[in-house]
Scaffold this motif. Structure first.
Motif, short mmCIF file in Angstrom:
data_model
loop_
_atom_site.label_atom_id
_atom_site.label_comp_id
_atom_site.label_asym_id
_atom_site.label_seq_id
_atom_site.Cartn_x
_atom_site.Cartn_y
_atom_site.Cartn_z
N LEU A 31 -0.19 9.55 4.76
CA LEU A 31 1.15 9.16 4.33
C LEU A 31 2.12 9.40 5.48
O LEU A 31 2.14 10.48 6.08
CB LEU A 31 1.56 9.97 3.11
N VAL A 32 2.93 8.40 5.78
CA VAL A 32 3.90 8.51 6.87
C VAL A 32 5.17 7.78 6.47
O VAL A 32 5.12 6.81 5.69
CB VAL A 32 3.30 7.93 8.17
N GLN A 33 6.28 8.24 6.99
CA GLN A 33 7.55 7.57 6.71
C GLN A 33 7.69 6.32 7.58
O GLN A 33 7.11 6.24 8.67
CB GLN A 33 8.71 8.51 6.97
N LYS A 71 5.86 0.15 8.96
CA LYS A 71 6.72 -0.41 7.91
C LYS A 71 6.04 -0.25 6.56
O LYS A 71 4.80 -0.18 6.50
CB LYS A 71 6.96 -1.90 8.18
N PRO A 72 6.80 -0.23 5.49
CA PRO A 72 6.16 -0.13 4.16
C PRO A 72 5.13 -1.22 3.92
O PRO A 72 4.12 -0.98 3.25
CB PRO A 72 7.35 -0.26 3.21
N GLY A 76 -13.33 2.40 4.99
CA GLY A 76 -11.90 2.26 4.89
C GLY A 76 -11.16 3.58 4.84
O GLY A 76 -11.71 4.61 4.42
N THR A 77 -9.92 3.55 5.29
CA THR A 77 -9.05 4.72 5.22
C THR A 77 -7.67 4.26 4.77
O THR A 77 -7.16 3.24 5.23
CB THR A 77 -9.00 5.46 6.57
N GLN A 78 -7.07 5.01 3.86
CA GLN A 78 -5.80 4.61 3.26
C GLN A 78 -4.63 4.98 4.17
O GLN A 78 -4.53 6.12 4.64
CB GLN A 78 -5.61 5.29 1.90
N VAL A 79 -3.75 4.02 4.38
CA VAL A 79 -2.49 4.25 5.08
C VAL A 79 -1.36 3.90 4.13
O VAL A 79 -1.33 2.78 3.59
CB VAL A 79 -2.39 3.40 6.36
N THR A 80 -0.46 4.84 3.91
CA THR A 80 0.69 4.62 3.04
C THR A 80 1.96 4.90 3.82
O THR A 80 2.11 5.99 4.38
CB THR A 80 0.62 5.51 1.80
#
Length: 119
Positions: free
Chosen positions: A11-13, A87-88, A112-116
């Protein structure tokens, strides 16, 4: 047979950066074209970018061009996806894939790896 394992998601802004890694098993990794794809919820999997087996040629989707960079380290059997200015709409599960024929057919895929990316 090639096994691919992605890592580095999280999770990243918005505006932040992440670096994804894809570790490959197999003796001939250095001869493969490697690529990254992503799939957002409810959408089809889309191409993000690829790097040639020599590392000398890279191609990116317009949506990530100038923000994402693919690198490979053949000594470590690893390909990276450096993602900046996130970006979102970059939120997705990211997959790496290997093309042993270098003809655009990706037959080996990671889990796979989740990026949010939060706004």
């Amino acid at each position: 047979q090639v096994q691919l394992v992605e890592s580095g998601g999280g999770l990243v802004q918005a505006g932040g950066s992440l670096r994804l890694s894809c570790a490959a098993s197999g003796r001939t990794f250095s001869s493969y074209t490697m690529a990254w794809f992503r799939q957002a919820p409810g959408k089809e999997r889309e191409f993000v970018g690829r790097i040639s087996w020599t590392g000398g040629f890279k191609y990116y989707a317009d949506s990530v061009k100038g923000r994402f960079t693919i690198l490979r380290d053949d000594a470590k059997n690893t390909v990276y996806l450096q993602m900046n200015s996130l970006k979102p709409e970059d939120t997705a599960v990211y997959y790496c894939a290997a093309d042993e024929t270098n003809r655009g057919t990706y037959i080996y895929w990671g889990q796979g790896t989740q990026v949010t990316v939060s706004s």
